[in-house]
Design an enzyme around this catalytic site. Structure first.
Site, mmCIF file in Angstrom:
data_model
loop_
_atom_site.group_PDB
_atom_site.id
_atom_site.type_symbol
_atom_site.label_atom_id
_atom_site.label_comp_id
_atom_site.label_asym_id
_atom_site.label_seq_id
_atom_site.Cartn_x
_atom_site.Cartn_y
_atom_site.Cartn_z
ATOM 1 C CB SER A 8 -0.902 0.014 1.225
ATOM 2 O OG SER A 8 -1.540 1.274 1.344
ATOM 3 C CG HIS A 31 -3.933 -1.697 -1.638
ATOM 4 N ND1 HIS A 31 -5.000 -2.488 -2.015
ATOM 5 C CD2 HIS A 31 -4.394 -0.906 -0.630
ATOM 6 C CE1 HIS A 31 -6.043 -2.203 -1.258
ATOM 7 N NE2 HIS A 31 -5.706 -1.244 -0.412
ATOM 8 C CG ASP A 33 -5.290 2.274 1.166
ATOM 9 O OD1 ASP A 33 -6.180 1.421 0.991
ATOM 10 O OD2 ASP A 33 -4.181 1.999 1.660
ATOM 11 C CG MET A 35 -8.544 6.996 2.846
ATOM 12 S SD MET A 35 -7.631 7.030 4.413
ATOM 13 C CE MET A 35 -6.616 5.560 4.245
ATOM 14 C CG HIS A 64 -9.623 0.098 -0.256
ATOM 15 N ND1 HIS A 64 -9.049 -0.106 0.984
ATOM 16 C CD2 HIS A 64 -10.970 0.106 -0.044
ATOM 17 C CE1 HIS A 64 -9.998 -0.194 1.897
ATOM 18 N NE2 HIS A 64 -11.163 -0.068 1.298
ATOM 19 C CG MET A 66 -11.382 3.050 2.330
ATOM 20 S SD MET A 66 -9.973 3.057 3.464
ATOM 21 C CE MET A 66 -8.629 3.177 2.285
ATOM 22 C CG MET A 135 -11.342 -2.952 5.368
ATOM 23 S SD MET A 135 -9.804 -2.551 4.494
ATOM 24 C CE MET A 135 -8.930 -1.595 5.749
ATOM 25 N N GLY A 140 -8.980 4.031 7.501
ATOM 26 C CA GLY A 140 -8.802 5.459 7.675
ATOM 27 C C GLY A 140 -7.377 5.870 7.983
ATOM 28 N N GLY A 142 -3.067 4.333 8.317
ATOM 29 C CA GLY A 142 -2.085 3.262 8.192
ATOM 30 C C GLY A 142 -1.443 2.966 9.531
ATOM 31 N N GLY A 143 -0.701 1.866 9.574
ATOM 32 C CA GLY A 143 0.081 1.537 10.752
ATOM 33 C C GLY A 143 -0.678 0.980 11.938
ATOM 34 C CG ASP A 173 -5.695 -2.930 3.623
ATOM 35 O OD1 ASP A 173 -4.695 -2.758 4.340
ATOM 36 O OD2 ASP A 173 -6.189 -2.021 2.921
ATOM 37 N N GLY A 174 -4.585 -4.647 6.550
ATOM 38 C CA GLY A 174 -4.527 -4.014 7.859
ATOM 39 C C GLY A 174 -3.635 -4.736 8.844
#
Length: 220
Positions: A8, A31, A33, A35, A64, A66, A135, A140, A142-143, A173-174
């Protein structure tokens, strides 16, 4: 069994994004993200950045979304270069239509579920997608740390897919890294998203290879 790795870029250095994208060239997907600051409490990138990422790599872009009102935006992201487009069950009131829209644009449709969203919500569209993204953190940021209950959800989804004889990837993912990828893939995952698990390491290519090795060993 093959396991695909999708780093990602949310965890990449955006000051040198093209270089960071090229540095994961041994992965299977990039990937991305997206948002909107409404569906999730963060704001990231739009179609213009997707276009820039597309120019920097030959890898497929796993985008993805979101975002709210996803059906209004899938066309823009398809045009920008997305190859797979994921939309959330929670943000797509006309989910079947939106997945069909993605497919009609010549892209691979993916349906996404938040950690607390039950698998029953996708039982009537499971045959309409190329991939299901589960998920394993609340989206919302990362990390975050992997939510352990995701393992049971992955296993249940694997049974649903296998019982129907479908060729649908399970993406997770996550919070996935070298320490826990084996248990995630053993549960049934076939595509692994990793942000800081790749970009937080010194040698991206070595990390990607090791993630793939451990994931495939767990799936065999």
């Amino acid at each position: 069994m093959q396991v695909k790795i999708a780093p990602s870029i949310l965890s990449a250095d955006f000051g040198r994004l093209a270089e960071e994208v090229r540095a994961i060239g041994t992965a299977d997907y990039v990937h991305v993200d997206v948002m909107d600051g409404h569906f999730v409490p963060n704001l990231t990138i739009g179609p213009i950045v997707i276009e820039a990422v597309k120019r920097a790599t030959n890898l497929p872009l796993d985008v993805h979304l979101m975002i709210e009102d996803a059906e209004r935006w899938v066309g823009a992201y398809a045009k920008a270069g997305a190859d797979l487009i994921g939309v959330h069950v929670e943000a797509a009131p006309h989910l079947h239509r939106t997945l069909g829209q993605i497919r009609d644009l010549g892209k691979k449709p993916c349906v996404v579920l938040n950690p607390a969203t039950p698998l029953e919500s996708i039982q009537y569209v499971l045959g309409d997608v190329a991939q299901v993204l589960l998920m394993s953190v609340n989206p919302g940021f990362g990390g975050q740390k992997f939510i352990p209950s995701a393992l049971d959800k992955i296993a249940k989804l694997r049974r649903m897919i296998d019982e129907r004889g479908l060729a649908v990837d399970i993406e997770v993912d996550g919070g996935i890294n070298l320490d826990n990828i084996a248990e995630v893939c053993a549960a049934g995952a076939t595509v692994i998203v990793s942000g800081s698990g790749v970009y937080g390491t010194k040698d991206y290519a070595t990390t990607i290879a090791e993630l793939r090795k451990r994931g495939e060993a767990a799936r065999s």
